[in-house]
Design a protein around this motif. Structure first.
Motif, PDB file in Angstrom:
ATOM      1  N   ASP A 366       0.846  -1.164   0.034  1.00  0.00           N
ATOM      2  CA  ASP A 366      -0.141  -0.130   0.020  1.00  0.00           C
ATOM      3  C   ASP A 366       0.772   1.280  -0.050  1.00  0.00           C
ATOM      4  O   ASP A 366       0.416   2.355   0.263  1.00  0.00           O
ATOM      5  CB  ASP A 366      -0.983   0.057   1.113  1.00  0.00           C
ATOM      6  N   VAL A 367       2.146   1.031  -0.318  1.00  0.00           N
ATOM      7  CA  VAL A 367       3.046   2.296  -0.365  1.00  0.00           C
ATOM      8  C   VAL A 367       4.027   2.085  -1.624  1.00  0.00           C
ATOM      9  O   VAL A 367       4.018   0.989  -2.219  1.00  0.00           O
ATOM     10  CB  VAL A 367       3.897   2.587   0.895  1.00  0.00           C
ATOM     11  N   PRO A 368       4.425   3.194  -2.516  1.00  0.00           N
ATOM     12  CA  PRO A 368       5.304   2.927  -3.446  1.00  0.00           C
ATOM     13  C   PRO A 368       6.664   2.219  -3.290  1.00  0.00           C
ATOM     14  O   PRO A 368       7.144   2.819  -2.123  1.00  0.00           O
ATOM     15  CB  PRO A 368       5.307   4.269  -3.963  1.00  0.00           C
ATOM     16  N   ILE A 369       6.857   1.139  -3.672  1.00  0.00           N
ATOM     17  CA  ILE A 369       8.167   0.310  -3.733  1.00  0.00           C
ATOM     18  C   ILE A 369       8.481  -0.044  -5.303  1.00  0.00           C
ATOM     19  O   ILE A 369       7.937  -0.067  -6.027  1.00  0.00           O
ATOM     20  CB  ILE A 369       7.900  -0.798  -2.602  1.00  0.00           C
ATOM     21  N   ASP A 370       9.803  -0.399  -5.168  1.00  0.00           N
ATOM     22  CA  ASP A 370      10.394  -1.048  -6.323  1.00  0.00           C
ATOM     23  C   ASP A 370      11.009  -2.566  -6.185  1.00  0.00           C
ATOM     24  O   ASP A 370      11.442  -2.456  -5.158  1.00  0.00           O
ATOM     25  CB  ASP A 370      11.543  -0.173  -7.036  1.00  0.00           C
ATOM     26  N   LEU A 371      10.639  -3.395  -7.075  1.00  0.00           N
ATOM     27  CA  LEU A 371      11.180  -4.413  -7.076  1.00  0.00           C
ATOM     28  C   LEU A 371      12.398  -4.708  -7.880  1.00  0.00           C
ATOM     29  O   LEU A 371      12.378  -4.206  -9.045  1.00  0.00           O
ATOM     30  CB  LEU A 371       9.886  -5.437  -7.641  1.00  0.00           C
ATOM     31  N   ILE A 412      13.622  -5.229  -2.544  1.00  0.00           N
ATOM     32  CA  ILE A 412      12.613  -4.313  -2.648  1.00  0.00           C
ATOM     33  C   ILE A 412      13.446  -3.150  -2.016  1.00  0.00           C
ATOM     34  O   ILE A 412      14.280  -3.207  -1.423  1.00  0.00           O
ATOM     35  CB  ILE A 412      11.547  -4.469  -1.701  1.00  0.00           C
ATOM     36  N   ARG A 413      13.006  -1.968  -2.726  1.00  0.00           N
ATOM     37  CA  ARG A 413      13.355  -0.634  -2.687  1.00  0.00           C
ATOM     38  C   ARG A 413      12.257   0.520  -2.039  1.00  0.00           C
ATOM     39  O   ARG A 413      11.742   0.396  -2.912  1.00  0.00           O
ATOM     40  CB  ARG A 413      14.575   0.031  -3.389  1.00  0.00           C
ATOM     41  N   SER A 414      12.287   1.127  -0.960  1.00  0.00           N
ATOM     42  CA  SER A 414      11.371   1.929  -0.422  1.00  0.00           C
ATOM     43  C   SER A 414      11.673   3.172  -0.662  1.00  0.00           C
ATOM     44  O   SER A 414      12.920   3.359  -0.925  1.00  0.00           O
ATOM     45  CB  SER A 414      11.094   1.650   1.139  1.00  0.00           C
ATOM     46  N   ILE A 415      10.652   4.220  -0.234  1.00  0.00           N
ATOM     47  CA  ILE A 415      11.049   5.688  -0.424  1.00  0.00           C
ATOM     48  C   ILE A 415      10.838   6.281   1.148  1.00  0.00           C
ATOM     49  O   ILE A 415       9.831   6.058   1.439  1.00  0.00           O
ATOM     50  CB  ILE A 415      10.256   6.429  -1.483  1.00  0.00           C
ATOM     51  N   PRO A 618      16.661   0.027 -11.266  1.00  0.00           N
ATOM     52  CA  PRO A 618      15.386   0.863 -11.823  1.00  0.00           C
ATOM     53  C   PRO A 618      14.920   1.823 -10.978  1.00  0.00           C
ATOM     54  O   PRO A 618      15.181   2.061  -9.705  1.00  0.00           O
ATOM     55  CB  PRO A 618      14.313  -0.153 -11.729  1.00  0.00           C
ATOM     56  N   ALA A 619      14.839   2.957 -11.785  1.00  0.00           N
ATOM     57  CA  ALA A 619      14.445   4.425 -11.158  1.00  0.00           C
ATOM     58  C   ALA A 619      15.500   5.021 -10.193  1.00  0.00           C
ATOM     59  O   ALA A 619      15.072   5.293  -9.206  1.00  0.00           O
ATOM     60  CB  ALA A 619      13.124   4.265 -10.190  1.00  0.00           C
ATOM     61  N   ARG A 623      14.825   8.329  -8.156  1.00  0.00           N
ATOM     62  CA  ARG A 623      15.116   8.225  -6.407  1.00  0.00           C
ATOM     63  C   ARG A 623      15.963   9.651  -6.084  1.00  0.00           C
ATOM     64  O   ARG A 623      15.596  10.364  -5.244  1.00  0.00           O
ATOM     65  CB  ARG A 623      15.495   7.078  -6.069  1.00  0.00           C
ATOM     66  N   LEU A 624      17.047   9.730  -6.804  1.00  0.00           N
ATOM     67  CA  LEU A 624      17.920  10.938  -6.405  1.00  0.00           C
ATOM     68  C   LEU A 624      17.424  11.987  -6.746  1.00  0.00           C
ATOM     69  O   LEU A 624      17.469  13.244  -5.842  1.00  0.00           O
ATOM     70  CB  LEU A 624      19.443  10.628  -6.973  1.00  0.00           C
TER      71      LEU A 624
END
Length: 669
Positions: A366-371, A412-415, A618-619, A623-624
């Motif tokens: 339910d939050v933006p994450i990258d796989l 997984i990378r979160s923000i 990716p992305a 992110r930066l």
């Protein structure tokens, strides 16, 4: 000499925990040994090998889950946070740890002539005890998961202690009476799994004990020692599931040393020095053929018996499920999961391991994450479209596993600043179809990791909270915001925790007590996130907070300088990847690359590596850009100015990036 080991699977018990398999001492030199193993069903089983078959010596009835073996009149016992020492069943010493205890060991009393218990704690610390008090603490490079005596007896001094960490590092420390002496450390350069078990055994046969290591990604490693007593990798082999116990000995056949391991799903397996193909005369060949025929006959009869048993159980299940009085008969299965932050690439690893083959895993967030891509992952992933506005779904992905896959690893990378819940729905290949749901919190400052030290000379911004709140309440808010903070409030009236942002290398210091909390960071965005989240948590509990802050203008330029090398590298990588297709066309057209400048020739030579690296991140550039944008907005938010209308201009400057121009824009705005 080369080390060749051949795999032999002996038998399977129930799901096992760490350190629950042991070999009993041999009756004579290099004679076969009995194996004792305990499982989650509470069954303790002892077996030996006879003519290639596992023969049960004894087997207990099911009971409480078995998590460890014990021996001797002294019992050194630890729960999640509490350590106890019992002697002849009488309580001797007690210690309450500030963080979770993962393992406990005692130096050999017969050699050091005193009780020296050592606790491996989740906060990256080994605590050396004397009675009920901490004699001293040893900081290690990751959360320690397992401890073992070097050479099985503490080495030459009896004080040498091996440790393994959840992020795959391995080290040796001498525990002296006054201070620790760090002897060596192996970094996890190959990005292998966390270490679950360690043993010492001379499997190479050179008279020096080797180091045997079992990891949670199924890797078994053998390290020998060179002339300088430094470990050198001599052998490795991957099993399909995590290795929970490891020990050297002789099980399969007299005279052949082996490494015996137990795995998560309960397999007891040997990696033996016994060769698969032996040189033999005609009479010996006949004997081997007869043994093979007997083994095949035995396996066939066992298979027929199992097929008959399956039919019986299936009929019984169908009858019970069709009965009007039938209760729900959903089959249960064990899931071993691990959700950890990796310092090296600021990503989270989600490892799911099941005692039976996995059919599919559904991931929902339910939050933006990258796989991110994982090399070891052979599952096929498919994404479903999400409507984040109406149902809070930012990610829906399904991993369909290949046959016999029992372990799945995701990255997984979160923000930071966006927090919520990640859910995994695990469906194994069993009938009737059933599923287990597991939840993992994505915290507001999810990319921060506990550390022992920070640089106090950095320009710091300060957030101060005061109000009518207890120490426990403020601690619960810190637990909500940050990873790697113990659930229980630490002992004492005041506590300080240090953190490092794994993506940007910025830092955070949090000090709090009853009625007051002080948070310092060299990143304004970290302070801004804390201010917003802590205000919301206090409002939920109807607690009035007095919030004050001190902003250090120099910290903005400092943070931009920390971002600079990462941004410059990603921009250059993206530029190189964009050029690859055009350069390849020129190469095909001209027939060679001699006409290209060295820089372009280098891009073509490294094309595969560059594209692979770009694909793994990716992305990353976005992110930066997002972090710089947040920094810009947060800087002026604390001044009471809304600068969101200037963001498009900021993005234009980033597209034609120049560090000085960016700093000038921040200063001028």
């Amino acid at each position: 000499m080369d080390l060749n080991l051949n795999r032999a699977d002996y038998l399977q018990v129930g799901v096992t925990s760490q350190k629950t398999m042991k070999l009993l001492p041999a009756s004579r030199y290099r004679a076969t040994q009995k194996v004792v193993v305990g499982d989650h069903d509470g069954v303790v089983m002892c077996f030996g090998m006879k003519k290639g078959e596992a023969v049960t010596v004894f087997k207990t009835l099911p009971g409480q889950k078995i998590a460890r073996h014990i021996s001797g009149s002294d019992l050194f016992l630890s729960a999640s946070y509490i350590y106890n020492h019992y002697c002849d069943c009488k309580d001797q010493h007690y210690y309450l740890s500030g963080d979770k205890i993962n393992d406990v060991i005692c130096l050999p009393v017969e050699r050091v002539l005193r009780d020296v218990p050592v606790l491996a704690c989740q906060d990256r610390v080994l605590r050396v005890l004397q009675g009920s008090d901490v004699m001293y603490e040893i900081e290690v490079p990751g959360p320690p998961t397992v401890l073992a005596l070097h050479n099985g007896n503490g080495g030459d001094s009896g004080e040498d202690l091996l440790y393994g960490t959840s992020d795959g590092k391995l080290g040796l420390i001498q525990i002296t009476t006054s201070k620790p002496i760090h002897k060596w450390e192996i970094r996890n350069e190959k990005k292998r799994g966390g270490i679950l078990c360690i043993d010492s055994f001379d499997i190479v046969g050179d008279g020096v004990k080797d180091l045997l290591v079992g990891r949670d990604d199924g890797m078994v490693e053998v390290y020998s020692f060179d002339n300088a007593n430094e470990p050198v990798l001599r052998f490795d082999q991957t099993l399909s599931e995590s290795v929970t116990s490891i020990q050297g000995g002789c099980v399969g056949k007299d005279g052949y040393d082996e490494i015996v391991v137990s795995t998560y799903s309960g397999w007891v397996t040997g990696l033996t020095t016994e060769p698969i193909h032996k040189e033999s005369g005609p009479g010996e060949e006949l004997k081997i053929n007869q043994e093979m025929q007997n083994k095949i006959s035995s396996l066939r009869s066992e298979l027929e018996h199992l097929q008959y048993k399956v039919l019986q159980e299936r009929e019984k299940y169908q009858q019970s499920s069709q009965s009007s009085k039938a209760k729900s008969a959903v089959p249960s299965f064990s899931v071993n999961d691990k959700f950890t932050l990796n310092k090296d690439d600021a990503s989270y690893s989600l490892i799911l391991e099941v005692q039976t083959a996995i059919d599919n895993v559904l991931i929902q967030s339910d939050v933006p994450i990258d796989l991110l891509d994982v090399d070891k992952n052979s599952a096929v992933v498919s994404f479903s479209s999400c409507d984040s506005e109406s149902n809070d779904n930012f990610l829906l992905a399904t991993y369909r596993c290949q046959a016999n896959t029992t372990r799945l690893e995701l990255k997984i990378r979160s923000i930071e600043g966006q927090y919520g819940t990640l859910q995994a729905y695990v469906t194994p290949r069993i009938q009737p179809k059933t599923c287990q749901a597991r939840q993992y919190l994505i915290k507001p400052l999810s990319l921060h990791q506990r550390t022992h030290f920070i640089d106090h000379d950095r320009p710091m911004n300060t957030l101060t909270l005061t109000g009518q709140f207890s120490f426990a309440e403020l601690h619960s808010w810190v637990v909500f915001c940050l990873p790697e903070v113990p659930e229980k409030p630490p002992a004492g009236e005041c506590v300080t925790f240090y953190f490092q942002n794994t993506f940007l290398d910025t830092q955070l210091e949090s000090t709090y007590r009853k009625g007051e909390g002080v948070f310092k960071s060299d990143n304004i965005s970290t302070i801004s996130i804390l201010k917003d989240v802590l205000s919301k948590e206090a409002t939920k509990r109807k607690i009035n907070l007095n919030i004050s802050y001190e902003i250090n203008e120099v910290s903005v330029k400092h943070t931009l300088k920390l971002i600079h090398p990462k941004l410059e590298y990603q921009l250059l990588l993206a530029k190189k990847v964009q050029l690859i297709d055009a350069l390849k066309e020129l190469q095909v057209h001209e027939g060679n690359t001699n006409f290209l400048i060295p820089e372009y020739r280098c891009i073509l030579e490294e094309a595969d590596h560059l594209q692979e690296e770009y694909k793994k991140q990716p992305a990353h550039l976005e992110r930066l850009y997002g972090m710089i944008t947040d920094l810009f907005i947060d800087k002026f938010k604390f001044k009471g100015t809304n600068v969101k209308t200037k963001v498009p201009l900021l993005l234009e400057i980033l597209d034609s990036y120049d560090q000085n121009a960016l700093i000038a824009f921040f200063d001028a705005a």
